[in-house]
Write a protein that holds these residues in place. Structure first.
Motif, PDB file in Angstrom:
ATOM      1  N   ARG A  61       2.513   1.723  -3.422  1.00  0.00           N
ATOM      2  CA  ARG A  61       1.563   2.245  -4.422  1.00  0.00           C
ATOM      3  C   ARG A  61       1.311   3.737  -4.210  1.00  0.00           C
ATOM      4  O   ARG A  61       1.226   4.498  -5.162  1.00  0.00           O
ATOM      5  CB  ARG A  61       0.262   1.455  -4.383  1.00  0.00           C
ATOM      6  CG  ARG A  61       0.421   0.074  -4.966  1.00  0.00           C
ATOM      7  CD  ARG A  61      -0.872  -0.708  -4.916  1.00  0.00           C
ATOM      8  NE  ARG A  61      -0.686  -1.994  -5.595  1.00  0.00           N
ATOM      9  CZ  ARG A  61      -1.447  -3.039  -5.386  1.00  0.00           C
ATOM     10  NH1 ARG A  61      -2.474  -2.982  -4.545  1.00  0.00           N
ATOM     11  NH2 ARG A  61      -1.214  -4.162  -6.023  1.00  0.00           N
ATOM     12  N   ALA A  62       1.171   4.132  -2.955  1.00  0.00           N
ATOM     13  CA  ALA A  62       0.937   5.555  -2.650  1.00  0.00           C
ATOM     14  C   ALA A  62       2.149   6.390  -3.059  1.00  0.00           C
ATOM     15  O   ALA A  62       1.996   7.513  -3.539  1.00  0.00           O
ATOM     16  CB  ALA A  62       0.641   5.728  -1.168  1.00  0.00           C
ATOM     17  N   THR A  63       3.326   5.843  -2.883  1.00  0.00           N
ATOM     18  CA  THR A  63       4.550   6.557  -3.242  1.00  0.00           C
ATOM     19  C   THR A  63       4.629   6.768  -4.743  1.00  0.00           C
ATOM     20  O   THR A  63       5.035   7.838  -5.208  1.00  0.00           O
ATOM     21  CB  THR A  63       5.788   5.794  -2.744  1.00  0.00           C
ATOM     22  OG1 THR A  63       5.697   5.660  -1.329  1.00  0.00           O
ATOM     23  CG2 THR A  63       7.067   6.507  -3.100  1.00  0.00           C
ATOM     24  N   GLU A  87       0.834  -1.217   0.000  1.00  0.00           N
ATOM     25  CA  GLU A  87       0.000   0.000   0.000  1.00  0.00           C
ATOM     26  C   GLU A  87       0.866   1.263   0.000  1.00  0.00           C
ATOM     27  O   GLU A  87       0.620   2.199  -0.757  1.00  0.00           O
ATOM     28  CB  GLU A  87      -0.928  -0.015   1.207  1.00  0.00           C
ATOM     29  CG  GLU A  87      -1.911   1.134   1.235  1.00  0.00           C
ATOM     30  CD  GLU A  87      -2.849   1.033   2.432  1.00  0.00           C
ATOM     31  OE1 GLU A  87      -3.271   2.101   2.910  1.00  0.00           O
ATOM     32  OE2 GLU A  87      -3.152  -0.088   2.874  1.00  0.00           O
TER      33      GLU A  87
END
Length: 99
Positions: free
Chosen positions: A96-98, A93
């Motif tokens: 993916r956010a990065t 998670e």
């Protein structure tokens, strides 16, 4: 689950999780299986030992367990800081956010 452990040990870990497994594998066997999966899927290999390092390198992404061998940690693309697989979803998670 790909493991060098015996069939009985592998089954006792995999069964409660509803997980498929292959037991009594040599490092080359793990690489072969990862390469077969990688033909149709993106593959992540999580490991902690020297026997996992070749398969982690063959996977799209290799993840080492924090308490693993130096070889596994150096081969991996990422590492869990502790020996808890429960941290893997949070790692994905955050990645993916990065991106």
């Amino acid at each position: 689950m790909l493991t060098g452990d015996n069939e009985r040990s592998a089954a006792s870990i995999a069964a409660p999780l509803g997980m498929d497994y292959k037991a009594r594998l040599l490092p080359a066997d793990k690489v072969t299986f990862v390469n077969e999966l990688a033909r149709q899927h993106r593959v992540a290999m999580v490991g902690d030992g020297i026997n996992d390092a070749p398969a982690m390198k063959a996977a799209n992404i290799g993840v080492a367990m924090g308490g693993g061998t130096d070889v596994a940690l150096e081969t991996a693309d990422a590492a869990l800081t502790h020996n808890r697989l429960t941290e893997l979803p949070a790692m994905i998670e955050l990645s993916r956010a990065t991106l």
